[in-house]
Scaffold this motif. Structure first.
Motif, PDB file in Angstrom:
ATOM      1  N   GLY A   1      59.767  79.854   9.559  1.00  0.00           N
ATOM      2  CA  GLY A   1      60.526  78.614   9.613  1.00  0.00           C
ATOM      3  C   GLY A   1      59.886  77.479  10.385  1.00  0.00           C
ATOM      4  O   GLY A   1      60.486  76.403  10.502  1.00  0.00           O
ATOM      5  N   PHE A   2      58.670  77.672  10.883  1.00  0.00           N
ATOM      6  CA  PHE A   2      58.000  76.591  11.614  1.00  0.00           C
ATOM      7  C   PHE A   2      57.482  75.539  10.637  1.00  0.00           C
ATOM      8  O   PHE A   2      57.095  75.856   9.505  1.00  0.00           O
ATOM      9  CB  PHE A   2      56.865  77.141  12.472  1.00  0.00           C
ATOM     10  N   GLU A   3      57.455  74.286  11.098  1.00  0.00           N
ATOM     11  CA  GLU A   3      57.102  73.165  10.230  1.00  0.00           C
ATOM     12  C   GLU A   3      55.767  72.533  10.581  1.00  0.00           C
ATOM     13  O   GLU A   3      55.337  71.581   9.922  1.00  0.00           O
ATOM     14  CB  GLU A   3      58.207  72.112  10.296  1.00  0.00           C
ATOM     15  N   ALA A   4      55.102  73.024  11.604  1.00  0.00           N
ATOM     16  CA  ALA A   4      53.771  72.552  11.983  1.00  0.00           C
ATOM     17  C   ALA A   4      53.038  73.716  12.620  1.00  0.00           C
ATOM     18  O   ALA A   4      53.652  74.696  13.072  1.00  0.00           O
ATOM     19  CB  ALA A   4      53.856  71.373  12.947  1.00  0.00           C
ATOM     20  N   ALA A   5      51.717  73.634  12.643  1.00  0.00           N
ATOM     21  CA  ALA A   5      50.890  74.711  13.184  1.00  0.00           C
ATOM     22  C   ALA A   5      49.879  74.138  14.169  1.00  0.00           C
ATOM     23  O   ALA A   5      49.529  72.949  14.104  1.00  0.00           O
ATOM     24  CB  ALA A   5      50.162  75.438  12.055  1.00  0.00           C
ATOM     25  N   TYR A   6      49.406  74.995  15.057  1.00  0.00           N
ATOM     26  CA  TYR A   6      48.445  74.586  16.082  1.00  0.00           C
ATOM     27  C   TYR A   6      47.201  75.442  16.003  1.00  0.00           C
ATOM     28  O   TYR A   6      47.285  76.656  15.784  1.00  0.00           O
ATOM     29  CB  TYR A   6      49.076  74.701  17.472  1.00  0.00           C
ATOM     30  N   LEU A   7      46.053  74.812  16.176  1.00  0.00           N
ATOM     31  CA  LEU A   7      44.776  75.526  16.278  1.00  0.00           C
ATOM     32  C   LEU A   7      44.221  75.334  17.673  1.00  0.00           C
ATOM     33  O   LEU A   7      43.812  74.228  18.058  1.00  0.00           O
ATOM     34  CB  LEU A   7      43.790  75.006  15.236  1.00  0.00           C
ATOM     35  N   SER A   8      44.187  76.398  18.440  1.00  0.00           N
ATOM     36  CA  SER A   8      43.716  76.392  19.822  1.00  0.00           C
ATOM     37  C   SER A   8      42.218  76.632  19.889  1.00  0.00           C
ATOM     38  O   SER A   8      41.696  77.533  19.225  1.00  0.00           O
ATOM     39  CB  SER A   8      44.458  77.483  20.600  1.00  0.00           C
ATOM     40  N   GLY A   9      41.521  75.853  20.708  1.00  0.00           N
ATOM     41  CA  GLY A   9      40.100  76.106  20.919  1.00  0.00           C
ATOM     42  C   GLY A   9      39.864  77.487  21.501  1.00  0.00           C
ATOM     43  O   GLY A   9      38.918  78.181  21.128  1.00  0.00           O
ATOM     44  N   ALA A  10      40.743  77.912  22.420  1.00  0.00           N
ATOM     45  CA  ALA A  10      40.602  79.246  23.007  1.00  0.00           C
ATOM     46  C   ALA A  10      40.774  80.328  21.962  1.00  0.00           C
ATOM     47  O   ALA A  10      40.062  81.341  21.969  1.00  0.00           O
ATOM     48  CB  ALA A  10      41.626  79.420  24.126  1.00  0.00           C
ATOM     49  N   ALA A  11      41.732  80.144  21.038  1.00  0.00           N
ATOM     50  CA  ALA A  11      41.961  81.152  19.999  1.00  0.00           C
ATOM     51  C   ALA A  11      40.826  81.164  18.986  1.00  0.00           C
ATOM     52  O   ALA A  11      40.385  82.235  18.544  1.00  0.00           O
ATOM     53  CB  ALA A  11      43.289  80.891  19.302  1.00  0.00           C
ATOM     54  N   MET A  12      40.353  79.979  18.589  1.00  0.00           N
ATOM     55  CA  MET A  12      39.236  79.930  17.638  1.00  0.00           C
ATOM     56  C   MET A  12      38.000  80.587  18.215  1.00  0.00           C
ATOM     57  O   MET A  12      37.355  81.423  17.565  1.00  0.00           O
ATOM     58  CB  MET A  12      38.948  78.481  17.231  1.00  0.00           C
ATOM     59  N   THR A  13      37.633  80.232  19.447  1.00  0.00           N
ATOM     60  CA  THR A  13      36.420  80.801  20.042  1.00  0.00           C
ATOM     61  C   THR A  13      36.578  82.295  20.292  1.00  0.00           C
ATOM     62  O   THR A  13      35.664  83.072  20.016  1.00  0.00           O
ATOM     63  CB  THR A  13      36.062  80.081  21.356  1.00  0.00           C
TER      64      THR A  13
END
Length: 306
Positions: free
Chosen positions: A46-58
């Motif tokens: 049900g979320f309407e936006a998403a986040y991309l974290s530099g910590a998660a990507m790396t």
């Protein structure tokens, strides 16, 4: 959503869709989605936006969060999350990957990849997680120049200026920087690593702009709910690395079980089933799409021998 079909993708620019979510009021809840699969699961919840974290990507690349990821590598993550879910994506832009011209390149690259918003921070390289010690801050005017460059380059991208100044310059320093960044063209402010509800409330009372709160685990910020952040004056909240932390812990337990038990038989009840996976990624929709395009042509006659 089958992202291979253009008609299934939103026609409105991602940045405008992000602004529209903010404009309706309340607090926008933006969970971290470290890959396309996570973004699909967030959307299904049900979320309407998403986040991309530099910590998660790396971390997903086996690297530390020290600003060593590149623009092109981040764009790889943006494309898969934006295409898979169709959600407007807020992206961690670290320090902008250089100075003003580099920031302009980042903004255009992120927009082309499908990003809706970006936040840029006022640290010097090598940057650190905002909840660690001994962060080195950039000159406030140098950071303001980066914000102005981002504003000049953007077509629709929503620009959030992050300040890490509270830990070393106190509330007065963080507020002064935030106001400078707003004057330079930031659309919103992200005060990082505030440590009490009183700090969150004071910052909100002194900075007249949409504000983003970071609810990361194992950091300096106590646990607050989205509702509590909203009551403190915040319009957005991120949970940047939560999905990766849960996934990594589950994988660690899986590998330990295989080594211990010689197989996965004791972990099957912890797994997403094949049916659940196919439902999440729309496997059968892709099959139907392929069948509607590629049809078998049956020869009507035998070839003639010359």
């Amino acid at each position: 959503m089958t992202y291979l079909v253009a008609d299934d993708l939103p026609a409105e620019p991602a940045g405008e869709r992000f602004r529209r979510l903010l404009a309706r009021g309340g607090i926008l809840q933006i969970p971290g989605t470290h890959n396309g699969q996570a973004s699909l699961q967030a959307k299904a919840a049900g979320f309407e936006a998403a986040y991309l974290s530099g910590a998660a990507m790396t971390a997903s690349m086996g690297l530390p969060d020290l600003g060593i990821i590149t623009v092109d590598e981040v764009c790889f993550f943006i494309r898969q999350v934006a295409r898979a879910s169709g959600l407007p994506v807020l992206v961690d832009g670290d320090t902008g990957y250089g100075e003003a011209l580099n920031v302009m390149h980042m903004v255009r690259s992120f927009e082309d990849a499908g990003a809706a918003a970006v936040h840029i921070e006022d640290q010097l390289l090598p940057k650190k997680c905002g909840h660690l010690n001994d962060k080195k801050l950039a000159d406030a005017h140098d950071m303001a120049a980066k914000v102005a460059a981002a504003r000049k380059a953007r077509r629709h991208l929503f620009i959030i200026a992050r300040t890490d100044a509270a830990a070393s310059e106190g509330m007065d320093g963080a507020v002064a920087r935030a106001r400078l960044y707003l004057d330079a063209g930031a659309d919103a402010i992200f005060p990082e690593a505030l440590t009490t509800a009183e700090m969150f409330r004071e910052f909100a009372s002194r900075v007249n702009a949409p504000l983003l709160a970071n609810m990361t685990e194992f950091g300096r910020t106590p646990f607050f709910t989205a509702r509590e952040f909203e009551q403190m004056g915040y319009r957005m909240v991120i949970w940047p690395v939560s999905s990766l932390r849960v996934a990594n812990k589950a994988q660690e337990e899986l590998y330990a079980a295989i080594r211990r038990d010689g197989g996965t038989h004791r972990m099957v009840d912890r797994m997403q089933t094949r049916a659940e996976l196919y439902a999440t990624i729309g496997y059968h929709d892709y099959e139907a799409l392929d069948a509607s395009i590629v049809k078998t042509v049956i020869p009507t006659a035998m070839p003639q021998v010359a």
